[in-house]
Design a protein around this motif. Structure first.
Motif, short mmCIF file in Angstrom:
data_model
loop_
_atom_site.label_atom_id
_atom_site.label_comp_id
_atom_site.label_asym_id
_atom_site.label_seq_id
_atom_site.Cartn_x
_atom_site.Cartn_y
_atom_site.Cartn_z
N UNK A 277 0.83 -1.19 0.00
CA UNK A 277 0.00 0.00 0.00
C UNK A 277 0.87 1.25 0.00
N UNK A 278 0.25 2.37 -0.32
CA UNK A 278 0.96 3.66 -0.32
C UNK A 278 2.27 3.56 -1.09
N UNK A 279 2.19 3.00 -2.26
CA UNK A 279 3.41 2.76 -3.05
C UNK A 279 4.06 4.07 -3.47
N UNK A 280 5.40 4.03 -3.52
CA UNK A 280 6.20 5.18 -3.89
C UNK A 280 7.04 4.84 -5.13
N UNK A 281 7.45 5.84 -5.89
CA UNK A 281 8.30 5.55 -7.05
C UNK A 281 9.55 4.76 -6.68
N UNK A 282 10.08 4.99 -5.48
CA UNK A 282 11.29 4.26 -5.08
C UNK A 282 11.03 2.80 -4.76
N UNK A 283 9.78 2.37 -4.77
CA UNK A 283 9.45 0.95 -4.63
C UNK A 283 9.57 0.21 -5.97
N UNK A 284 9.80 0.94 -7.04
CA UNK A 284 9.95 0.33 -8.36
C UNK A 284 11.13 -0.64 -8.37
N UNK A 285 10.87 -1.88 -8.76
CA UNK A 285 11.90 -2.92 -8.75
C UNK A 285 11.31 -4.21 -9.28
N UNK A 286 12.19 -5.18 -9.49
CA UNK A 286 11.74 -6.54 -9.70
C UNK A 286 11.66 -7.20 -8.34
N UNK A 287 10.52 -7.78 -8.03
CA UNK A 287 10.29 -8.40 -6.73
C UNK A 287 10.41 -9.92 -6.88
N UNK A 288 11.24 -10.50 -6.01
CA UNK A 288 11.52 -11.93 -6.04
C UNK A 288 10.99 -12.62 -4.79
#
Length: 121
Positions: free
Chosen positions: A83-94
């Motif tokens: 929740x409350x996602x931020x641009x810095x959360x952008x990534x590939x999630x494993x």
């Protein structure tokens, strides 16, 4: 063999939410800890959250209060509610899981192939 398959990634605007899922399948005797890691371009892979087989959780400081990890042991599945996602959360999630093989009884970590999460500003 054991496989981990992630799903639920995508593109979302800042402030939005996404829910990731990771299902384990194959020669599974027991799943111990499960977790989520992420890797942004040009950066090292980092821990996001982990959960033990009994439900104890651990989070990176950067996601505390925004992300929630959970698991369904009957389905061999781990989830990450973001929740409350931020641009810095952008990534590939494993997805990661420590799994004891049903045939060999050997335990080792397994990784999924990853799912892209992109947060636009």
């Amino acid at each position: 063999q054991v496989q981990l398959v992630e799903s639920g990634g995508g593109l979302v605007q800042a402030g939005g939410s996404l829910r990731l899922s990771c299902a384990a399948s194959g020669s599974i005797f027991r799943i111990n800890a499960m977790g989520w890691y992420r890797q942004a371009p040009g950066k090292q892979r980092e821990l996001v959250a982990t959960i033990t087989s009994s439900g104890s959780t651990n989070y990176a400081d950067s996601v505390k209060g925004r992300f929630t990890i959970s698991r369904d042991n009957a389905k061999n599945t781990v989830y990450l509610q973001m929740n409350s996602l931020k641009p810095e959360d952008t990534a590939v999630y494993y997805c990661n899981a420590d799994i004891r093989d049903r045939i060999t009884l050997a335990a080792r970590p397994y990784w999924g192939r990853g799912t892209q999460v992109t947060v636009s500003s």
